[in-house]
Scaffold this active site. Structure first.
Site, PDB file in Angstrom:
ATOM      1  N   GLU A  78       0.906  -1.189   0.057  1.00 31.90           N
ATOM      2  CA  GLU A  78       0.147   0.139  -0.138  1.00 31.90           C
ATOM      3  C   GLU A  78       0.939   1.226   0.052  1.00 31.90           C
ATOM      4  O   GLU A  78       1.718   1.510   0.976  1.00 31.90           O
ATOM      5  CB  GLU A  78      -0.936   0.132   1.220  1.00 31.90           C
ATOM      6  CG  GLU A  78      -1.796   1.351   1.163  1.00 31.90           C
ATOM      7  CD  GLU A  78      -2.851   1.254   2.266  1.00 31.90           C
ATOM      8  OE1 GLU A  78      -2.627   0.930   3.165  1.00 31.90           O
ATOM      9  OE2 GLU A  78      -3.772   2.136   1.727  1.00 31.90           O
ATOM     10  N   GLU A 103       5.262   4.648   3.330  1.00 35.45           N
ATOM     11  CA  GLU A 103       4.732   6.069   3.890  1.00 35.45           C
ATOM     12  C   GLU A 103       5.667   6.941   3.918  1.00 35.45           C
ATOM     13  O   GLU A 103       6.757   6.598   4.525  1.00 35.45           O
ATOM     14  CB  GLU A 103       3.896   5.569   5.062  1.00 35.45           C
ATOM     15  CG  GLU A 103       3.203   7.062   5.685  1.00 35.45           C
ATOM     16  CD  GLU A 103       2.499   7.864   4.939  1.00 35.45           C
ATOM     17  OE1 GLU A 103       1.483   7.557   4.075  1.00 35.45           O
ATOM     18  OE2 GLU A 103       2.945   9.239   4.484  1.00 35.45           O
ATOM     19  N   ASP A 153      -2.334  12.337  -2.209  1.00 33.62           N
ATOM     20  CA  ASP A 153      -2.479  13.896  -2.108  1.00 33.62           C
ATOM     21  C   ASP A 153      -2.945  14.219  -3.481  1.00 33.62           C
ATOM     22  O   ASP A 153      -2.264  14.092  -4.504  1.00 33.62           O
ATOM     23  CB  ASP A 153      -1.091  14.413  -1.674  1.00 33.62           C
ATOM     24  CG  ASP A 153      -0.771  13.786  -0.221  1.00 33.62           C
ATOM     25  OD1 ASP A 153      -1.404  14.066   0.678  1.00 33.62           O
ATOM     26  OD2 ASP A 153       0.252  12.896  -0.153  1.00 33.62           O
ATOM     27  N   LYS A 157      -4.079  22.770  -6.757  1.00 34.04           N
ATOM     28  CA  LYS A 157      -3.838  23.789  -7.518  1.00 34.04           C
ATOM     29  C   LYS A 157      -3.040  23.407  -8.719  1.00 34.04           C
ATOM     30  O   LYS A 157      -2.094  22.418  -8.875  1.00 34.04           O
ATOM     31  CB  LYS A 157      -2.725  24.865  -6.930  1.00 34.04           C
ATOM     32  CG  LYS A 157      -3.428  25.376  -5.773  1.00 34.04           C
ATOM     33  CD  LYS A 157      -2.627  26.504  -5.038  1.00 34.04           C
ATOM     34  CE  LYS A 157      -3.455  26.881  -3.697  1.00 34.04           C
ATOM     35  NZ  LYS A 157      -2.245  27.374  -2.756  1.00 34.04           N
ATOM     36  N   ASP A 189     -11.009  11.166  -4.254  1.00 36.93           N
ATOM     37  CA  ASP A 189     -12.266  11.963  -4.291  1.00 36.93           C
ATOM     38  C   ASP A 189     -12.243  13.205  -5.001  1.00 36.93           C
ATOM     39  O   ASP A 189     -13.017  13.898  -5.099  1.00 36.93           O
ATOM     40  CB  ASP A 189     -12.746  12.156  -2.962  1.00 36.93           C
ATOM     41  CG  ASP A 189     -11.623  13.041  -2.123  1.00 36.93           C
ATOM     42  OD1 ASP A 189     -10.276  12.985  -2.467  1.00 36.93           O
ATOM     43  OD2 ASP A 189     -11.777  13.824  -1.122  1.00 36.93           O
ATOM     44  N   THR A 267     -11.988   5.542   5.356  1.00 34.10           N
ATOM     45  CA  THR A 267     -10.720   6.425   5.959  1.00 34.10           C
ATOM     46  C   THR A 267     -11.282   7.523   6.258  1.00 34.10           C
ATOM     47  O   THR A 267     -12.304   8.207   5.757  1.00 34.10           O
ATOM     48  CB  THR A 267      -9.354   6.305   5.262  1.00 34.10           C
ATOM     49  OG1 THR A 267      -9.715   7.066   4.099  1.00 34.10           O
ATOM     50  CG2 THR A 267      -8.987   5.013   4.978  1.00 34.10           C
ATOM     51  N   PHE A 269      -9.970  10.216   5.206  1.00 34.31           N
ATOM     52  CA  PHE A 269      -9.767  11.183   3.902  1.00 34.31           C
ATOM     53  C   PHE A 269     -11.134  10.859   3.021  1.00 34.31           C
ATOM     54  O   PHE A 269     -11.528  11.647   2.554  1.00 34.31           O
ATOM     55  CB  PHE A 269      -8.490  10.542   3.057  1.00 34.31           C
ATOM     56  CG  PHE A 269      -7.471  11.370   3.945  1.00 34.31           C
ATOM     57  CD1 PHE A 269      -6.975  12.456   3.598  1.00 34.31           C
ATOM     58  CD2 PHE A 269      -6.578  10.553   4.650  1.00 34.31           C
ATOM     59  CE1 PHE A 269      -5.866  13.099   4.191  1.00 34.31           C
ATOM     60  CE2 PHE A 269      -5.520  11.000   5.393  1.00 34.31           C
ATOM     61  CZ  PHE A 269      -4.923  12.368   5.094  1.00 34.31           C
ATOM     62  N   GLU A 270     -11.602   9.694   2.882  1.00 30.41           N
ATOM     63  CA  GLU A 270     -12.865   9.336   2.146  1.00 30.41           C
ATOM     64  C   GLU A 270     -13.974  10.105   2.965  1.00 30.41           C
ATOM     65  O   GLU A 270     -14.735  10.797   1.931  1.00 30.41           O
ATOM     66  CB  GLU A 270     -12.843   7.927   2.030  1.00 30.41           C
ATOM     67  CG  GLU A 270     -14.166   7.486   1.202  1.00 30.41           C
ATOM     68  CD  GLU A 270     -14.310   6.108   0.599  1.00 30.41           C
ATOM     69  OE1 GLU A 270     -13.511   5.333   1.426  1.00 30.41           O
ATOM     70  OE2 GLU A 270     -15.012   5.913   0.039  1.00 30.41           O
TER      71      GLU A 270
HETATM   72  C1  SAM Z   1      -4.217  11.834   1.607  1.00 31.26           C
HETATM   73  S1  SAM Z   1      -3.319  10.779   2.462  1.00 31.26           S
HETATM   74  C2  SAM Z   1      -4.230   9.333   2.216  1.00 31.26           C
HETATM   75  C3  SAM Z   1      -3.920   8.325   3.367  1.00 31.26           C
HETATM   76  C4  SAM Z   1      -4.653   6.740   3.120  1.00 31.26           C
HETATM   77  N1  SAM Z   1      -4.186   6.133   1.873  1.00 31.26           N
HETATM   78  C5  SAM Z   1      -6.120   6.922   3.159  1.00 31.26           C
HETATM   79  O1  SAM Z   1      -6.914   6.817   2.215  1.00 31.26           O
HETATM   80  O2  SAM Z   1      -6.552   7.356   4.439  1.00 31.26           O
HETATM   81  C6  SAM Z   1      -1.857  10.631   1.504  1.00 31.26           C
HETATM   82  C7  SAM Z   1      -0.655   9.670   1.971  1.00 31.26           C
HETATM   83  O3  SAM Z   1       0.390   9.509   1.284  1.00 31.26           O
HETATM   84  C8  SAM Z   1       1.592   9.805   1.720  1.00 31.26           C
HETATM   85  N2  SAM Z   1       2.364   9.952   0.502  1.00 31.26           N
HETATM   86  C9  SAM Z   1       2.336  10.734  -0.592  1.00 31.26           C
HETATM   87  N3  SAM Z   1       3.261  10.671  -1.415  1.00 31.26           N
HETATM   88  C10 SAM Z   1       3.749   9.552  -0.981  1.00 31.26           C
HETATM   89  C11 SAM Z   1       5.026   8.993  -1.475  1.00 31.26           C
HETATM   90  N4  SAM Z   1       5.668   9.341  -2.691  1.00 31.26           N
HETATM   91  N5  SAM Z   1       5.541   7.980  -0.826  1.00 31.26           N
HETATM   92  C12 SAM Z   1       5.080   7.486   0.276  1.00 31.26           C
HETATM   93  N6  SAM Z   1       4.094   7.989   0.906  1.00 31.26           N
HETATM   94  C13 SAM Z   1       3.395   9.033   0.354  1.00 31.26           C
HETATM   95  C14 SAM Z   1       1.382  11.072   2.436  1.00 31.26           C
HETATM   96  O4  SAM Z   1       2.268  11.364   3.525  1.00 31.26           O
HETATM   97  C15 SAM Z   1      -0.109  10.691   3.098  1.00 31.26           C
HETATM   98  O5  SAM Z   1      -0.095  10.095   4.504  1.00 31.26           O
END
Ligand code: SAM
Length: 302
Positions: A78, A103, A153, A157, A189, A267, A269-270
């Site tokens: 993941e 992560e 993420d 923008k 989303d 989650t 975020f969703e």
């Molecule tokens: C918006 S959160 C979503 C978390 C989770 N997947 C959820 O659905 O709740 C995005 C996560 O991806 C991580 N992330 C973003 N780019 C990454 C990368 N290149 N390598 C590892 N983690 C990354 C961020 O630190 C953040 O914790």
């Protein structure tokens, strides 16, 4: 064990990063969880230069990392697990499968470690690294049965969109680590990120008959290409960055959306996306038997 980071260097600014933060102030209990259980769950990564980078010479052997060399077990990776709600639930429900979280954010890593320790999980590890680098070089070719990218993420923008994780180059890295028949699952989303994901999958995939000619030697099948074209069309708002019309198809008619993956627990975020009235879109691609060829990567990375 707290991570040892190399000193910040200019390289961290020069690279394109899909995450906004890597470090962070830990609460006392998060720091304690890392101190106490880091050795069990966190995989040490030699860095290229800066925090979360990966030394290109580093090779991660999943069987050794999970402590069962010689056994063949399914591996689910993941990317960007956040606090780990999805992967923790899965790992608890499927002890015969190994789960590797990748992560970048220290606080999320600490929460994941605390959750894994609390549940007594033996089939979960976390790699504190930039997944774009880890999947490109460190994981073995064909090691994973699934790769998950849920709610990456969104980089809303327009000037930040180049920081999005899901690109042609990243698709190449996912193709590299998935075994034939392995599944790449995505969800977002954010409407125009969903379209970007759809475009990335279409470009790397054999599409269902009648949609478009197959690309040569595709790494994926995209069985839901064109499916559920109306999804989100009713919530479309012209000019909205989050839920506007599909630029590739003004009425949103191209579709490409899969049914919600039932293994994805809700989650934070969703939930936030749903509360804001945004449409959640899942996408799924299946790895073909086409051999991964390093030279092809150079073409997509340009
Ligand atoms: C918006 S959160 C979503 C978390 C989770 N997947 C959820 O659905 O709740 C995005 C996560 O991806 C991580 N992330 C973003 N780019 C990454 C990368 N290149 N390598 C590892 N983690 C990354 C961020 O630190 C953040 O914790």
């Amino acid at each position: 064990m707290p991570q040892q980071h190399p000193p910040r260097s200019h390289a961290i600014h020069a690279r394109v990063r899909s995450y906004s933060r890597a470090g962070g102030r830990l609460t006392d209990s998060q720091a304690r969880a890392l101190e106490r259980y880091g050795d069990r769950y966190v995989i040490d990564v030699p860095r290229a230069d800066a925090i979360r980078t990966v030394d290109p010479a580093f090779r991660l052997d999943p069987a050794a990392a999970f402590g069962h060399v010689g056994q063949l077990r399914p591996l689910i990776v993941e990317v960007g697990s956040g606090a780990g709600e999805v992967i923790l639930a899965h790992a608890a429900a499927h002890p015969g499968v190994d789960y590797l979280a990748v992560e970048a954010w220290e606080t999320a890593i600490a929460k994941l470690v605390a959750g894994a320790a609390k549940a007594g999980l033996r089939n979960l590890r976390v790699v504190p690294a930039d997944a774009a680098q880890l999947l490109a070089t460190a994981l073995p070719v064909g090691c994973a049965s699934e790769v998950w990218v849920f709610f990456p993420d969104p980089w809303r923008k327009p000037r930040h969109r180049k920081r999005r994780l899901v690109t042609a180059a990243f698709a190449d890295s996912v193709a590299r680590v998935l075994r034939p028949g392995g599944v790449w699952r995505l969800a977002t989303d954010w409407a125009d990120y969903a379209w970007q994901m759809r475009d990335v999958l279409e470009a790397a995939s054999a599409l269902p008959e009648g949609l478009e000619a197959d690309c040569t030697g595709p790494y994926f099948r995209f069985p839901d290409a064109g499916a559920r074209p109306d999804l989100g069309a009713d919530t479309a708002e012209e000019g909205s960055l989050g839920n506007g019309f599909d630029p590739g198809s003004p009425a949103g008619v191209r579709g490409g959306w899969s049914p919600r993956y039932p293994g994805r627990v809700l989650t934070r975020f969703e939930e936030k996306g749903i509360r804001a009235g945004r449409t959640i879109r899942d996408l799924t691609a299946v790895r073909t038997g086409e051999m991964w060829v390093p030279l092809r990567r150079e073409a997509v990375a340009l």
